[in-house]
Every structure is written in C-alpha cells, then in structure tokens.
Motif scaffolding. Structure first.
Motif, PDB file in Angstrom:
ATOM      1  N   ALA A  43       0.850  -1.190   0.000  1.00 46.01           N
ATOM      2  CA  ALA A  43       0.000   0.000   0.000  1.00 46.01           C
ATOM      3  C   ALA A  43       0.887   1.242   0.000  1.00 46.01           C
ATOM      4  CB  ALA A  43      -0.913   0.001   1.231  1.00 46.01           C
ATOM      5  N   PRO A  44       0.448   2.321  -0.611  1.00 41.66           N
ATOM      6  CA  PRO A  44       1.278   3.529  -0.685  1.00 41.66           C
ATOM      7  C   PRO A  44       1.617   4.101   0.691  1.00 41.66           C
ATOM      8  CG  PRO A  44      -0.570   3.660  -2.216  1.00 41.66           C
ATOM      9  CD  PRO A  44      -0.833   2.486  -1.318  1.00 41.66           C
ATOM     10  N   LEU A  45       2.797   4.699   0.786  1.00 43.03           N
ATOM     11  CA  LEU A  45       3.224   5.402   1.999  1.00 43.03           C
ATOM     12  C   LEU A  45       3.105   6.901   1.766  1.00 43.03           C
ATOM     13  CD1 LEU A  45       6.624   3.699   2.937  1.00 43.03           C
ATOM     14  CD2 LEU A  45       4.391   3.215   3.919  1.00 43.03           C
ATOM     15  N   SER A  46       2.816   7.628   2.839  1.00 45.70           N
ATOM     16  CA  SER A  46       2.815   9.086   2.728  1.00 45.70           C
ATOM     17  C   SER A  46       4.255   9.567   2.560  1.00 45.70           C
ATOM     18  CB  SER A  46       2.215   9.711   3.987  1.00 45.70           C
ATOM     19  OG  SER A  46       3.066   9.480   5.102  1.00 45.70           O
ATOM     20  N   GLY A  47       4.394  10.766   2.030  1.00 43.73           N
ATOM     21  CA  GLY A  47       5.727  11.335   1.884  1.00 43.73           C
ATOM     22  C   GLY A  47       6.430  11.472   3.217  1.00 43.73           C
ATOM     23  N   GLU A  48       5.664  11.831   4.265  1.00 42.10           N
ATOM     24  CA  GLU A  48       6.255  11.982   5.594  1.00 42.10           C
ATOM     25  C   GLU A  48       6.790  10.646   6.112  1.00 42.10           C
ATOM     26  OE1 GLU A  48       2.953  15.082   5.205  1.00 42.10           O
ATOM     27  OE2 GLU A  48       3.327  13.021   4.573  1.00 42.10           O
ATOM     28  N   ARG A  49       6.029   9.588   5.904  1.00 40.88           N
ATOM     29  CA  ARG A  49       6.446   8.264   6.372  1.00 40.88           C
ATOM     30  C   ARG A  49       7.662   7.782   5.580  1.00 40.88           C
ATOM     31  NH1 ARG A  49       8.131   4.625   9.627  1.00 40.88           N
ATOM     32  NH2 ARG A  49       7.581   2.459   9.124  1.00 40.88           N
ATOM     33  N   ALA A  50       7.646   8.025   4.283  1.00 45.32           N
ATOM     34  CA  ALA A  50       8.777   7.606   3.460  1.00 45.32           C
ATOM     35  C   ALA A  50      10.054   8.327   3.882  1.00 45.32           C
ATOM     36  CB  ALA A  50       8.482   7.879   1.986  1.00 45.32           C
ATOM     37  N   ALA A  51       9.924   9.621   4.186  1.00 46.59           N
ATOM     38  CA  ALA A  51      11.089  10.402   4.593  1.00 46.59           C
ATOM     39  C   ALA A  51      11.650   9.914   5.919  1.00 46.59           C
ATOM     40  CB  ALA A  51      10.728  11.881   4.693  1.00 46.59           C
ATOM     41  N   ALA A  52      10.792   9.361   6.780  1.00 44.88           N
ATOM     42  CA  ALA A  52      11.235   8.906   8.096  1.00 44.88           C
ATOM     43  C   ALA A  52      11.914   7.534   8.059  1.00 44.88           C
ATOM     44  CB  ALA A  52      10.039   8.853   9.048  1.00 44.88           C
ATOM     45  N   LEU A  53      11.814   6.840   6.945  1.00 43.40           N
ATOM     46  CA  LEU A  53      12.348   5.482   6.881  1.00 43.40           C
ATOM     47  C   LEU A  53      13.856   5.426   7.117  1.00 43.40           C
ATOM     48  CD1 LEU A  53      10.450   3.905   3.871  1.00 43.40           C
ATOM     49  CD2 LEU A  53      10.146   3.416   6.299  1.00 43.40           C
ATOM     50  N   ALA A  54      14.567   6.399   6.587  1.00 43.61           N
ATOM     51  CA  ALA A  54      16.027   6.355   6.680  1.00 43.61           C
ATOM     52  C   ALA A  54      16.510   6.332   8.117  1.00 43.61           C
ATOM     53  CB  ALA A  54      16.633   7.555   5.951  1.00 43.61           C
ATOM     54  N   ALA A  55      15.742   6.907   9.031  1.00 40.98           N
ATOM     55  CA  ALA A  55      16.150   6.942  10.435  1.00 40.98           C
ATOM     56  C   ALA A  55      16.250   5.539  11.026  1.00 40.98           C
ATOM     57  CB  ALA A  55      15.164   7.779  11.251  1.00 40.98           C
ATOM     58  N   GLY A  56      15.552   4.576  10.437  1.00 41.98           N
ATOM     59  CA  GLY A  56      15.599   3.213  10.948  1.00 41.98           C
ATOM     60  C   GLY A  56      16.779   2.413  10.439  1.00 41.98           C
ATOM     61  N   PHE A  57      17.556   2.990   9.571  1.00 42.46           N
ATOM     62  CA  PHE A  57      18.704   2.282   9.019  1.00 42.46           C
ATOM     63  C   PHE A  57      19.945   2.657   9.821  1.00 42.46           C
ATOM     64  CE2 PHE A  57      15.686   1.341   5.935  1.00 42.46           C
ATOM     65  CZ  PHE A  57      16.166   0.360   5.091  1.00 42.46           C
ATOM     66  N   GLU A  58      20.221   1.871  10.848  1.00 49.06           N
ATOM     67  CA  GLU A  58      21.290   2.204  11.784  1.00 49.06           C
ATOM     68  C   GLU A  58      22.655   1.845  11.218  1.00 49.06           C
ATOM     69  OE1 GLU A  58      20.842   3.924  14.378  1.00 49.06           O
ATOM     70  OE2 GLU A  58      18.661   3.899  14.354  1.00 49.06           O
ATOM     71  N   SER A  59      23.263   2.798  10.571  1.00 50.87           N
ATOM     72  CA  SER A  59      24.634   2.636  10.108  1.00 50.87           C
ATOM     73  C   SER A  59      25.340   3.955  10.328  1.00 50.87           C
ATOM     74  CB  SER A  59      24.686   2.256   8.626  1.00 50.87           C
ATOM     75  OG  SER A  59      24.412   3.403   7.842  1.00 50.87           O
ATOM     76  N   GLY A  60      26.662   3.930  10.301  1.00 48.61           N
ATOM     77  CA  GLY A  60      27.405   5.158  10.498  1.00 48.61           C
ATOM     78  C   GLY A  60      27.629   5.913   9.214  1.00 48.61           C
ATOM     79  N   ARG A  61      26.896   5.562   8.180  1.00 52.61           N
ATOM     80  CA  ARG A  61      27.139   6.122   6.859  1.00 52.61           C
ATOM     81  C   ARG A  61      26.048   7.092   6.429  1.00 52.61           C
ATOM     82  NH1 ARG A  61      32.253   5.630   4.814  1.00 52.61           N
ATOM     83  NH2 ARG A  61      33.152   4.149   6.254  1.00 52.61           N
ATOM     84  N   THR A  62      26.419   7.963   5.525  1.00 56.42           N
ATOM     85  CA  THR A  62      25.442   8.879   4.951  1.00 56.42           C
ATOM     86  C   THR A  62      24.457   8.075   4.115  1.00 56.42           C
ATOM     87  OG1 THR A  62      27.102  10.618   4.819  1.00 56.42           O
ATOM     88  CG2 THR A  62      25.142  10.890   3.466  1.00 56.42           C
ATOM     89  N   ILE A  63      23.190   8.260   4.383  1.00 56.23           N
ATOM     90  CA  ILE A  63      22.170   7.566   3.602  1.00 56.23           C
ATOM     91  C   ILE A  63      21.129   8.571   3.138  1.00 56.23           C
ATOM     92  CG2 ILE A  63      22.449   5.280   4.657  1.00 56.23           C
ATOM     93  CD1 ILE A  63      20.217   5.920   6.537  1.00 56.23           C
ATOM     94  N   GLY A  64      20.413   8.213   2.100  1.00 58.45           N
ATOM     95  CA  GLY A  64      19.361   9.064   1.588  1.00 58.45           C
ATOM     96  C   GLY A  64      18.171   8.218   1.194  1.00 58.45           C
ATOM     97  N   CYS A  65      17.006   8.837   1.157  1.00 54.51           N
ATOM     98  CA  CYS A  65      15.785   8.118   0.825  1.00 54.51           C
ATOM     99  C   CYS A  65      15.081   8.834  -0.321  1.00 54.51           C
ATOM    100  CB  CYS A  65      14.878   8.056   2.053  1.00 54.51           C
ATOM    101  SG  CYS A  65      13.294   7.244   1.777  1.00 54.51           S
TER     102      CYS A  65
END
Length: 251
Positions: free
Chosen positions: A14-36
């Motif tokens: 099911a589609p995600l809102s833009g706000e929810r999609a933007a928050a996804l990267a915070a769950g990727f626990e790495s020490g590296r620069t990431i983007g969504c």
C-alpha cells in the motif's frame, strides 16, 4: 548514485505518505550517509519524498566510502538487516541494487579517493604582528567574506567554497584549497596564488608552505601543474572535481 551507493529498493503493498517515506532512513542504523527517495508514478521519476505525496516504491542508499574510509562489513550487515526487517514488518519486498560487491568496491574506490584527496595550504608569514582589522580589510578586498565560524571564505556565484582564509597567528595567515571539492573551471589555484601575492604585499609577508619554505613563482607553477593532474585523474574516473559525486565522496 549507483557508482557509490548500495541500495535497498523496497516496494510496499500500500502507498506510503511522503512523511512516512522520509522517516524510513532513520531506521537504518549505520554510520554512513544515507538518503531516501520515493518513486513518483505520475512523473515517472525518483524524488526526495514530498509531504502530501504517496509512494509505493522507496529506495534507501548506503554510501560505500567517504573521507572517513570505506564501508565496514558491520555497516553493510546492519544496513541489510534494517532493510530486511522493514520489509518483513511492512509486508513489503526488498531487493538490493547499486554497487556490485560493495565491500571490495568500497576499498578500491577509497584507495583512488585517497590518491586525489589533496588540500593545498599556503601560509603568509609577516615581518611583524599586524592588526586583525588590517587583515580583514585585505581579505575583503580580495573577495573573501567572514562567515559565522570566523573563517573567511571566497565562494563562486553559486555559493560553492573556493578558498578559505584565516589569521593563524599574530603575524601569520593561512589559506586553503580543498582540491577535489572545487571545480576545475573555477581556476581556484590561480586565484589562490594571486590572492597570496596580493595579501603578502599588503602584510609585508613571505609566501611559504607548511614546512616554511618560501614559495616562489616557479614553485607555485609546479603546484598548479599538480592540481591540474588531479583534476585530469578525477575527470577520467567520471567524478570531476566539484561535481555532485565528488562533493559527496569528499564531504
């Protein structure tokens, strides 16, 4: 960029809102620069998630190297675990794209970056102590602007930093050029040499390198040739100095 990113491509039922999609990267626990990014179906293009929009496809990238060194096996494992966990929790499907064999490619790319990661420093050592007001006047006359952190910077018309300048001692000034972050077409080293000569004249100073060796015109020309060589190598590798890819790698 698929040359420097390992990508988790996630498709939701099911589609995600833009706000929810933007928050996804915070769950990727790495020490590296990431983007969504989310896939805009109407525009048929990837974009940074926009509030009010919806996305069924999202991709999150792990940058495999930067000035901190190549990605570690533990970083990669955490990134993959986070992707698999998100897919499992959301009933989504995850596929892996981007850099092939990210660990080996990270080491290879980091080795190349280390060879071209050059910062050129020039010092101006005056015959006697000079006032900060005199230095500031000369700096501003040469196109430098004092910014909030106290460092004088000369920028191009797009706001990209070309040179930094600071008073490093009561009778000394240091100027710096971050070679891989400055476009070749800006001719920044020529500008650096010109500013150094002008400031040296105004401050009654000698132009020296980090080892306090006087830099004459011949030595400055030789350094300029070295800068041109670095630019050539970066262009041949598809990451021209000052371009989007170089700015990410040499952040």
């Amino acid at each position: 960029d698929e040359r420097i990113d390992y990508i988790a491509a996630i498709e939701f039922a099911a589609p995600l809102s833009g706000e929810r999609a933007a928050a996804l990267a915070a769950g990727f626990e790495s020490g590296r620069t990431i983007g969504c990014d989310g896939f805009n179906t109407a525009a048929h293009a990837w974009e940074a998630p926009v509030a009010g929009s919806e996305y069924r496809k999202v991709r999150i990238g792990l940058q495999i190297t930067d000035r901190g060194g190549p990605v570690r096996e533990s970083d990669l494992a955490e990134f993959r675990q986070a992707g698999e966990a998100l897919a499992s929790e959301s009933g989504a499907a995850v596929t892996w794209a981007g850099v092939h064999n990210p660990l080996a490619n990270a080491v290879e790319l980091d080795a190349f970056c280390a060879e071209v990661d050059v910062q050129i420093g020039i010092s101006l050592v005056a015959a006697s102590t000079f006032a900060e007001t005199k230095f500031r006047g000369l700096a501003e006359a040469n196109g430098f602007v004092r910014e909030d952190d106290g460092v004088f910077r000369r920028r191009d018309d797009n706001g990209l930093e070309l040179l930094t300048l600071r008073q490093s001692a009561p009778a000394a000034v240091s100027m710096m050029l971050d070679v891989p972050r400055v476009p070749r077409e800006s001719a920044a080293f020529g500008l650096m040499a010109h500013c150094a000569r002008t400031l040296a004249k105004g401050l009654d100073a000698r132009i020296v390198d980090d080892n306090q060796r006087v830099l004459d015109d011949a030595m400055l020309a030789k350094i300029g040739q070295g800068v041109a060589g670095i630019h050539g190598r970066m262009e041949a590798a598809g990451m021209p100095a000052g371009g989007p890819l170089a700015l990410r790698l040499f952040a």
